[in-house]
Design a protein around this motif. Sequence first.
Motif, PDB file in Angstrom:
ATOM      1  N   GLN A  50       0.825  -1.202   0.000  1.00 46.40           N
ATOM      2  CA  GLN A  50       0.000   0.000   0.000  1.00 46.40           C
ATOM      3  C   GLN A  50       0.869   1.267   0.000  1.00 46.40           C
ATOM      4  OE1 GLN A  50      -2.280  -1.473   3.479  1.00 46.40           O
ATOM      5  NE2 GLN A  50      -4.096  -0.896   2.326  1.00 46.40           N
ATOM      6  N   ALA A  51       0.374   2.277  -0.681  1.00 47.84           N
ATOM      7  CA  ALA A  51       1.045   3.577  -0.738  1.00 47.84           C
ATOM      8  C   ALA A  51       0.527   4.470   0.380  1.00 47.84           C
ATOM      9  CB  ALA A  51       0.790   4.244  -2.085  1.00 47.84           C
ATOM     10  N   TYR A  52       1.424   5.234   0.997  1.00 44.34           N
ATOM     11  CA  TYR A  52       1.021   6.268   1.951  1.00 44.34           C
ATOM     12  C   TYR A  52       2.184   7.214   2.184  1.00 44.34           C
ATOM     13  CZ  TYR A  52       2.965   2.671   5.158  1.00 44.34           C
ATOM     14  OH  TYR A  52       3.737   1.714   5.748  1.00 44.34           O
ATOM     15  N   SER A  53       1.842   8.360   2.747  1.00 45.19           N
ATOM     16  CA  SER A  53       2.831   9.352   3.170  1.00 45.19           C
ATOM     17  C   SER A  53       2.892   9.348   4.687  1.00 45.19           C
ATOM     18  CB  SER A  53       2.431  10.749   2.675  1.00 45.19           C
ATOM     19  OG  SER A  53       2.346  10.803   1.276  1.00 45.19           O
ATOM     20  N   ARG A 106      -4.242   4.438   6.867  1.00 46.76           N
ATOM     21  CA  ARG A 106      -3.656   5.334   7.854  1.00 46.76           C
ATOM     22  C   ARG A 106      -3.999   6.783   7.518  1.00 46.76           C
ATOM     23  NH1 ARG A 106       1.251   2.044   9.105  1.00 46.76           N
ATOM     24  NH2 ARG A 106       1.022   0.115   7.948  1.00 46.76           N
ATOM     25  N   VAL A 107      -3.762   7.660   8.479  1.00 48.65           N
ATOM     26  CA  VAL A 107      -3.846   9.088   8.164  1.00 48.65           C
ATOM     27  C   VAL A 107      -2.940   9.376   6.976  1.00 48.65           C
ATOM     28  CG1 VAL A 107      -3.277  11.411   8.999  1.00 48.65           C
ATOM     29  CG2 VAL A 107      -4.524   9.812  10.482  1.00 48.65           C
ATOM     30  N   GLY A 108      -1.762   8.787   6.971  1.00 52.23           N
ATOM     31  CA  GLY A 108      -0.809   9.008   5.889  1.00 52.23           C
ATOM     32  C   GLY A 108      -1.286   8.521   4.538  1.00 52.23           C
ATOM     33  N   THR A 109      -2.228   7.572   4.515  1.00 53.87           N
ATOM     34  CA  THR A 109      -2.772   7.121   3.234  1.00 53.87           C
ATOM     35  C   THR A 109      -3.529   8.261   2.563  1.00 53.87           C
ATOM     36  OG1 THR A 109      -3.106   4.990   4.364  1.00 53.87           O
ATOM     37  CG2 THR A 109      -3.925   5.191   2.114  1.00 53.87           C
ATOM     38  N   PHE A 110      -4.322   8.987   3.330  1.00 54.30           N
ATOM     39  CA  PHE A 110      -5.038  10.142   2.784  1.00 54.30           C
ATOM     40  C   PHE A 110      -4.061  11.261   2.416  1.00 54.30           C
ATOM     41  CE2 PHE A 110      -8.373   7.836   4.905  1.00 54.30           C
ATOM     42  CZ  PHE A 110      -9.469   8.032   4.082  1.00 54.30           C
ATOM     43  N   GLN A 111      -3.021  11.430   3.221  1.00 56.72           N
ATOM     44  CA  GLN A 111      -2.043  12.474   2.924  1.00 56.72           C
ATOM     45  C   GLN A 111      -1.342  12.232   1.596  1.00 56.72           C
ATOM     46  OE1 GLN A 111       0.052  12.119   6.878  1.00 56.72           O
ATOM     47  NE2 GLN A 111      -0.005  14.353   6.743  1.00 56.72           N
ATOM     48  N   TYR A 112      -1.109  10.963   1.266  1.00 58.70           N
ATOM     49  CA  TYR A 112      -0.392  10.608   0.038  1.00 58.70           C
ATOM     50  C   TYR A 112      -1.091  11.184  -1.188  1.00 58.70           C
ATOM     51  CZ  TYR A 112       1.947   7.521  -3.363  1.00 58.70           C
ATOM     52  OH  TYR A 112       2.658   7.023  -4.417  1.00 58.70           O
ATOM     53  N   PHE A 113      -2.407  11.035  -1.263  1.00 50.66           N
ATOM     54  CA  PHE A 113      -3.140  11.481  -2.437  1.00 50.66           C
ATOM     55  C   PHE A 113      -3.477  12.963  -2.374  1.00 50.66           C
ATOM     56  CE2 PHE A 113      -3.768   6.941  -1.966  1.00 50.66           C
ATOM     57  CZ  PHE A 113      -3.215   6.527  -3.159  1.00 50.66           C
ATOM     58  N   VAL A 130       6.180   6.132  18.616  1.00 55.89           N
ATOM     59  CA  VAL A 130       6.438   6.667  17.283  1.00 55.89           C
ATOM     60  C   VAL A 130       5.092   6.970  16.608  1.00 55.89           C
ATOM     61  CG1 VAL A 130       6.701   4.348  16.258  1.00 55.89           C
ATOM     62  CG2 VAL A 130       7.760   6.339  15.148  1.00 55.89           C
ATOM     63  N   MET A 131       4.414   7.979  17.166  1.00 56.21           N
ATOM     64  CA  MET A 131       3.059   8.324  16.709  1.00 56.21           C
ATOM     65  C   MET A 131       3.088   9.193  15.458  1.00 56.21           C
ATOM     66  SD  MET A 131       1.068   9.059  20.301  1.00 56.21           S
ATOM     67  CE  MET A 131      -0.459   9.552  19.492  1.00 56.21           C
ATOM     68  N   ASN A 132       3.799   8.756  14.452  1.00 55.60           N
ATOM     69  CA  ASN A 132       3.792   9.447  13.171  1.00 55.60           C
ATOM     70  C   ASN A 132       2.432   9.252  12.496  1.00 55.60           C
ATOM     71  OD1 ASN A 132       6.512  10.066  13.610  1.00 55.60           O
ATOM     72  ND2 ASN A 132       7.206   8.225  12.537  1.00 55.60           N
ATOM     73  N   THR A 133       2.096  10.122  11.540  1.00 54.50           N
ATOM     74  CA  THR A 133       0.785   9.987  10.913  1.00 54.50           C
ATOM     75  C   THR A 133       0.657   8.708  10.095  1.00 54.50           C
ATOM     76  OG1 THR A 133       1.457  11.339   9.003  1.00 54.50           O
ATOM     77  CG2 THR A 133       0.359  12.479  10.828  1.00 54.50           C
ATOM     78  N   ASP A 134       1.775   8.129   9.681  1.00 53.35           N
ATOM     79  CA  ASP A 134       1.702   6.848   8.993  1.00 53.35           C
ATOM     80  C   ASP A 134       1.513   5.690   9.961  1.00 53.35           C
ATOM     81  OD1 ASP A 134       4.502   7.916   9.348  1.00 53.35           O
ATOM     82  OD2 ASP A 134       4.986   5.810   9.039  1.00 53.35           O
ATOM     83  N   ASN A 135       1.561   5.961  11.261  1.00 58.10           N
ATOM     84  CA  ASN A 135       1.303   4.945  12.281  1.00 58.10           C
ATOM     85  C   ASN A 135      -0.005   5.227  13.014  1.00 58.10           C
ATOM     86  OD1 ASN A 135       3.723   3.689  11.664  1.00 58.10           O
ATOM     87  ND2 ASN A 135       4.862   4.773  13.240  1.00 58.10           N
TER      88      ASN A 135
END
Length: 502
Positions: free
Chosen positions: A85-88, A193-200, A258-263
């Motif tokens: 899966q892709a994410y930021s 993840r939150v980062g999945t939405f950020q990616y697009f 490690v509460m990054n947005t991709d986590n």
Amino acid sequence: MPDIAPPAPPPEAGIRPAFDNSYARLPDALFARLPPTPVSAPRLLRLNTGLAGELGLDAAWLASPAGVAMLAGNHVPEGAEPIAQAYSGHQFGHFSPSLGDGRAILLGEVVTPAGLRRDIQLKGSGPTPFSRRGDGRAALGPVLREYIVAEAMAALGIPTTRALAAVATGEHVFREDALPGAVLTRIAASHIRVGTFQYFAARRDMGSLRALLDHAIARHDPAAADAANPALAFFAGVVARQAALVARWMLVGFIHGVMNTDNCAISGETIDYGPCAFLDAYHPETVFSSIDHQGRYAYANQPAIAHWNLARLAEALLPLIGADEAVAVEQAKAVLAGFSPAFGAAWKAGLLAKIGLSDEAPGDEALIQDLLARMAENEADFTLAFRRLADAAQGDAAGFRALFADPAAADAWLAGWQARIAADGVSPAVRAAAMRAVNPAFIPRNHLVEEALAAAVQNDDLAPFEALLEVLARPFEDQPGRERFAAPPRPEQRVRATFCGT
């Protein structure tokens, strides 16, 4: 380079997993299609037979050579559609536009007998287009750490990804040293993840962003589809889940690390256990993660970081919330404003239950804050202080007092607490039982986790790992003869830093 084992024969009909891969039916921009990379000598280390049953999977088949081949990534079964899966993600506050599954493959999805859709992901299954020069593999220690902590969190009643299996690869991975490799089979409500939405959103790919939102709503917030503003209703659901989740972390002394947005999973599950740890002596500024140099993800900072992560999700969703950006911003802010009161209510209710109170009276919040301050000043063990307080409810305060460097500080607090509980008419036995039902006796003590990992990695000895899992499966029960699993670490046993393991 070791020889690669040939693919196992297909599993027999009737017992193989029945995949239904909804994420793989989304636009190709959301993922890369590729199979796991086979390993040379897969060996099953641990199979979670109870979880297999919940998923509707045949545990006997999973433990067979064909099943182990699937769990290792050596065989892709019929119906699976493996993808990365892709994410930021914002990592320690800094945006990385292209992350993605660099060492994990989503093998597919199954629908459980209870009608729940669950991802089956292989973690440590080889390089992907998102590996960023990494080897895509996982070392045994981090795999077993995630297995222990994920299953402990599940037993504690905290939403979490789960561990279905751990498989040794028969190969080494190279970090600072050569380490035995392993693959974890991770189960999740989803890996969005939150980062999945950020990616697009970062790519202004509105088509993919819309498809992702529609999929996430169908999977996690189906009622939002009928709302006046589905994107906003979806965001409200994520906010509510994260507020409840972080409160539950705090109530057992868990530090994600490690509460990054991709986590940050939009399902409200705890995901990615890297450098996680549990409080021993209570202090709100406690940090274990070796890479958290500024204490960004310290114990007490976790609610504020969750709020920050949710603000990043709101930014990604703005184009879908409304065409008028100014109006969309105000709508998102109004929803996000609900996080703090939701977290605060869950946190306060949990703490009241931990000290044996079923409802709130004036002065209770001050009573709780006074206890926490005294625990911090006296290095009281977080888990045992609340567990021993249940004994004090039945008249035996010796164990509680002994946890404080200055027992007089405990006595001063106990006097106010005893006056408070005397007024509500609950019997001591009923109160103590209620307290023991919310205050665990056993958590994954950091020193015990490290002992189990060292035995497995250095001596191929899984006995400490198995013993720890057995204890942690019943965290709220007294387990005579297993007192050492509840005891705080001695000074020489204290773990002062944990490591991500990637």
